[in-house]
Design a protein around this motif. Structure first.
Motif, PDB file in Angstrom:
ATOM      1  N   GLU A 161       0.712  -1.287   0.033  1.00  0.00           N
ATOM      2  CA  GLU A 161      -0.012  -0.034   0.106  1.00  0.00           C
ATOM      3  C   GLU A 161       0.892   1.366   0.002  1.00  0.00           C
ATOM      4  OE1 GLU A 161      -3.790  -1.653   2.429  1.00  0.00           O
ATOM      5  OE2 GLU A 161      -2.361  -0.296   3.539  1.00  0.00           O
ATOM      6  N   GLN A 162       2.164   1.160  -0.220  1.00  0.00           N
ATOM      7  CA  GLN A 162       2.882   2.405  -0.033  1.00  0.00           C
ATOM      8  C   GLN A 162       2.690   3.356  -1.338  1.00  0.00           C
ATOM      9  OE1 GLN A 162       5.110   3.142   2.579  1.00  0.00           O
ATOM     10  NE2 GLN A 162       4.204   1.211   3.546  1.00  0.00           N
ATOM     11  N   TRP A 163       2.387   2.605  -2.352  1.00  0.00           N
ATOM     12  CA  TRP A 163       2.144   3.489  -3.631  1.00  0.00           C
ATOM     13  C   TRP A 163       1.002   4.729  -3.084  1.00  0.00           C
ATOM     14  CZ3 TRP A 163      -3.010   3.798  -4.410  1.00  0.00           C
ATOM     15  CH2 TRP A 163      -4.013   2.740  -4.422  1.00  0.00           C
ATOM     16  N   ILE A 164       0.159   4.479  -2.191  1.00  0.00           N
ATOM     17  CA  ILE A 164      -0.886   5.518  -1.947  1.00  0.00           C
ATOM     18  C   ILE A 164       0.103   6.948  -1.452  1.00  0.00           C
ATOM     19  CG2 ILE A 164      -2.342   6.245  -0.081  1.00  0.00           C
ATOM     20  CD1 ILE A 164      -3.357   3.301   0.193  1.00  0.00           C
ATOM     21  N   ARG A 165       1.268   7.050  -1.079  1.00  0.00           N
ATOM     22  CA  ARG A 165       1.896   8.179  -0.593  1.00  0.00           C
ATOM     23  C   ARG A 165       2.336   8.852  -1.760  1.00  0.00           C
ATOM     24  NH1 ARG A 165       6.515   7.151   2.148  1.00  0.00           N
ATOM     25  NH2 ARG A 165       6.266   9.150   3.591  1.00  0.00           N
ATOM     26  N   GLY A 166       2.321   8.134  -2.879  1.00  0.00           N
ATOM     27  CA  GLY A 166       2.958   9.068  -4.169  1.00  0.00           C
ATOM     28  C   GLY A 166       1.756   9.246  -5.441  1.00  0.00           C
ATOM     29  N   ILE A 167       0.625   9.062  -4.919  1.00  0.00           N
ATOM     30  CA  ILE A 167      -0.613   9.398  -5.984  1.00  0.00           C
ATOM     31  C   ILE A 167      -0.469  10.792  -6.606  1.00  0.00           C
ATOM     32  CG2 ILE A 167      -1.949   7.686  -5.335  1.00  0.00           C
ATOM     33  CD1 ILE A 167      -3.651  10.012  -3.817  1.00  0.00           C
ATOM     34  N   THR A 168      -0.486  10.838  -7.920  1.00  0.00           N
ATOM     35  CA  THR A 168      -0.427  12.435  -8.370  1.00  0.00           C
ATOM     36  C   THR A 168      -1.739  13.029  -8.770  1.00  0.00           C
ATOM     37  OG1 THR A 168      -0.094  11.460 -10.749  1.00  0.00           O
ATOM     38  CG2 THR A 168       1.826  11.713  -9.446  1.00  0.00           C
ATOM     39  N   LEU A 169      -1.797  14.110  -9.021  1.00  0.00           N
ATOM     40  CA  LEU A 169      -2.960  14.866  -9.434  1.00  0.00           C
ATOM     41  C   LEU A 169      -3.585  14.375 -10.782  1.00  0.00           C
ATOM     42  CD1 LEU A 169      -2.179  18.493  -8.483  1.00  0.00           C
ATOM     43  CD2 LEU A 169      -3.944  17.180  -7.395  1.00  0.00           C
ATOM     44  N   PRO A 170      -3.131  13.959 -11.863  1.00  0.00           N
ATOM     45  CA  PRO A 170      -3.570  13.579 -13.039  1.00  0.00           C
ATOM     46  C   PRO A 170      -4.099  11.952 -12.611  1.00  0.00           C
ATOM     47  CG  PRO A 170      -1.648  14.540 -13.305  1.00  0.00           C
ATOM     48  CD  PRO A 170      -1.563  14.599 -12.030  1.00  0.00           C
ATOM     49  N   GLU A 171      -3.361  11.349 -11.811  1.00  0.00           N
ATOM     50  CA  GLU A 171      -3.906   9.783 -11.684  1.00  0.00           C
ATOM     51  C   GLU A 171      -5.290  10.026 -10.804  1.00  0.00           C
ATOM     52  OE1 GLU A 171       0.410   7.449 -11.179  1.00  0.00           O
ATOM     53  OE2 GLU A 171      -0.424   8.477  -9.558  1.00  0.00           O
ATOM     54  N   LEU A 172      -5.303  11.010  -9.886  1.00  0.00           N
ATOM     55  CA  LEU A 172      -6.255  10.926  -8.866  1.00  0.00           C
ATOM     56  C   LEU A 172      -7.450  11.440  -9.952  1.00  0.00           C
ATOM     57  CD1 LEU A 172      -7.617  10.763  -6.275  1.00  0.00           C
ATOM     58  CD2 LEU A 172      -6.831  13.390  -5.915  1.00  0.00           C
ATOM     59  N   ASP A 173      -7.300  12.362 -10.649  1.00  0.00           N
ATOM     60  CA  ASP A 173      -8.486  12.868 -11.832  1.00  0.00           C
ATOM     61  C   ASP A 173      -8.918  11.510 -12.179  1.00  0.00           C
ATOM     62  OD1 ASP A 173      -9.271  13.602 -14.486  1.00  0.00           O
ATOM     63  OD2 ASP A 173      -9.472  15.444 -13.373  1.00  0.00           O
ATOM     64  N   MET A 174      -8.218  11.002 -13.066  1.00  0.00           N
ATOM     65  CA  MET A 174      -8.549   9.872 -13.767  1.00  0.00           C
ATOM     66  C   MET A 174      -9.266   8.828 -13.028  1.00  0.00           C
ATOM     67  SD  MET A 174      -7.696  10.326 -16.984  1.00  0.00           S
ATOM     68  CE  MET A 174      -6.688  11.735 -17.877  1.00  0.00           C
ATOM     69  N   TRP A 175      -8.821   8.622 -11.673  1.00  0.00           N
ATOM     70  CA  TRP A 175      -9.504   7.481 -10.991  1.00  0.00           C
ATOM     71  C   TRP A 175     -10.795   7.975 -10.531  1.00  0.00           C
ATOM     72  CZ3 TRP A 175     -11.415   7.780  -5.844  1.00  0.00           C
ATOM     73  CH2 TRP A 175     -11.958   6.738  -5.299  1.00  0.00           C
ATOM     74  N   ILE A 176     -11.214   9.282 -10.293  1.00  0.00           N
ATOM     75  CA  ILE A 176     -12.312   9.692  -9.713  1.00  0.00           C
ATOM     76  C   ILE A 176     -13.234   9.737 -10.984  1.00  0.00           C
ATOM     77  CG2 ILE A 176     -13.782  11.610  -8.895  1.00  0.00           C
ATOM     78  CD1 ILE A 176     -11.206  12.719  -7.571  1.00  0.00           C
ATOM     79  N   TRP A 177     -12.766  10.180 -12.355  1.00  0.00           N
ATOM     80  CA  TRP A 177     -13.632  10.131 -13.308  1.00  0.00           C
ATOM     81  C   TRP A 177     -13.987   8.854 -13.999  1.00  0.00           C
ATOM     82  CZ3 TRP A 177     -13.026   8.466 -18.577  1.00  0.00           C
ATOM     83  CH2 TRP A 177     -13.973   9.113 -19.587  1.00  0.00           C
ATOM     84  N   ALA A 178     -13.140   7.733 -13.819  1.00  0.00           N
ATOM     85  CA  ALA A 178     -13.246   6.490 -14.291  1.00  0.00           C
ATOM     86  C   ALA A 178     -13.973   5.476 -13.438  1.00  0.00           C
ATOM     87  CB  ALA A 178     -11.962   5.781 -14.841  1.00  0.00           C
ATOM     88  N   VAL A 179     -13.844   5.886 -12.184  1.00  0.00           N
ATOM     89  CA  VAL A 179     -14.379   4.845 -11.195  1.00  0.00           C
ATOM     90  C   VAL A 179     -16.062   5.198 -11.076  1.00  0.00           C
ATOM     91  CG1 VAL A 179     -14.148   6.257  -9.012  1.00  0.00           C
ATOM     92  CG2 VAL A 179     -14.060   3.756  -8.886  1.00  0.00           C
TER      93      VAL A 179
END
Length: 409
Positions: A370-388
């Protein structure tokens, strides 16, 4: 919409203006993003089980054969310019069975195919100016007539231009025409040529590549000037321009040899529309309980403990997913321009806080995987919200706000 036009941000401060104006507007409008709500989302089964898979879904793979990279850049630029219509999601589903983004993509494909088969070069500046409402409606496959009683013949109905689909067609036609006019007046054959020049000239800018390209897009093209005066202060979103720059990064950034300079978008603000803020409200991240402008009553029940237990749990069985995708969405609250800008600013502000908070999480409180959570980026977060929002049947049923008569999202 506010009658006041905000000034452009100072040169070199376009990206910071988006972030700072959004944070300032949230503070003035009483919108909150509690840290405990961010922590709850990041540690939820819903987030951890889907982020890596869903954030890679960008919708920018095209089943088209382009004669050149510049041709693909032009197509991508036009698609980004037309990336709106969210306020007409319900009527588009009724008429075509597809949502706003899928309809705009299909329309862009039709423009490309028509142009490549000699039916009219609608991807050029000249073609954009000449296309017309009838052709837009034809290529979109929508009905722009409504049945009305004949004034002189009782019991007889006639078809007249009107209705929400016609409203959308007029917006698309207007956007194409005004963009084509600007391009022709400045001697660009198409939008891609202008974007290419912006990418090249911005590479050596002292203000930074991303900021320079964003400024050039916003100042030149009316359809990218996503800004307003709300609560007495400027707010800048620039959703479509930022989306275009990141789309260029996605499509061309992984090539072995870059065909032109590509900005780094890792610090880009999110591409705020109606999906991001609506979903963040439903997931309990954006708190509207003390918000002004009547926002506190827009999403009854959102953020309640009972709702969050379900929404933040792992995704339910997907056996009915295909069935849900075919259903027409429920119309969400219709907002004013000011309300929409506040919520869109809230999404920008919330996503900034989410990525900042993620970097502060104690690594010992996360599992090894779960260490990847500490490195999430804004574009990745945008894509996750939009796609989920599309990925889970229960998320698809959540109401999103709508704003009609806008070309910005």
């Amino acid at each position: 919409m506010s009658s006041q036009e905000p000034p452009y941000p100072p040169s070199g401060n376009y990206v910071s203006a988006v972030k700072e104006s959004s944070a300032s507007l949230c503070q003035k409008a009483g919108v909150k993003v509690p840290p405990e709500s961010i922590d709850r989302l990041l540690r939820s089964p819903a987030f951890k089980s889907s982020f890596k898979r869903v954030s890679a879904v960008h919708g920018l793979a095209f089943p088209l054969k382009f004669p050149s990279i510049v041709s693909e850049l032009n197509f991508l630029s036009l698609l980004s310019l037309l990336n709106f219509a969210s306020g007409y999601r319900a009527v588009l589903h009724e008429q075509t069975g597809r949502g706003a983004w899928d309809n705009i993509r299909a329309f862009a494909f039709s423009l490309y195919i028509s142009s490549s088969t000699g039916q009219g070069d609608y991807l050029s500046a000249a073609g954009m100016r000449s296309i017309g409402e009838a052709k837009v409606a034809e290529l979109m496959g929508v009905n722009i007539q409504v049945e009305r009683p004949h004034e002189g013949l009782p019991g007889v109905t006639i078809g007249k231009l009107g209705g929400p689909a016609y409203e959308l067609v007029k917006l698309i036609d207007m956007t194409l025409k005004e963009t084509g006019k600007v391009l022709q007046e400045n001697r660009y054959p198409d939008l891609g040529s202008f974007v290419l020049e912006a990418l090249k000239s911005g590479a050596n800018s002292a203000n930074g590549h991303l900021d320079s390209v964003l400024e050039k897009l916003v100042r030149a093209i009316p359809g990218f000037r996503d800004m307003a005066i709300v609560e007495g202060q400027p707010v800048y979103c620039f959703k479509k321009a930022l989306f275009l720059i990141h789309a260029v990064k996605i499509r061309f950034g992984e090539l072995s040899t870059s065909p032109f300079p590509i900005p780094d978008t890792i610090q880009s603000p999110v591409f705020t529309d109606n999906v991001l803020p609506s979903l963040l409200v439903h997931l309990g991240v954006i708190d509207l309980s003390e918000a002004t402008q009547g926002l506190s009553a827009l999403f009854p029940g959102a953020g309640s403990v009972e709702r969050l237990e379900t929404l933040l749990a792992a995704a339910p069985e997907a056996e009915d997913k295909a069935k849900v995708q075919k259903q027409s969405p429920k119309e969400g609250p219709i907002l004013s321009t000011e309300q929409a800008y506040i919520l869109r600013a809230a999404a920008i502000y919330a996503c900034e806080r989410i990525t900042e908070y993620a970097r502060t999480i104690d690594e010992n409180s996360l599992g090894e995987d779960e260490q990847w959570i500490r490195g999430i980026t804004l574009p990745e977060l945008d894509m996750w919200i939009w796609a989920v929002a599309k990925d889970r049947p229960d998320y698809r049923e959540l109401k999103r706000f709508a704003l009609r008569n806008t070309v910005y999202f």
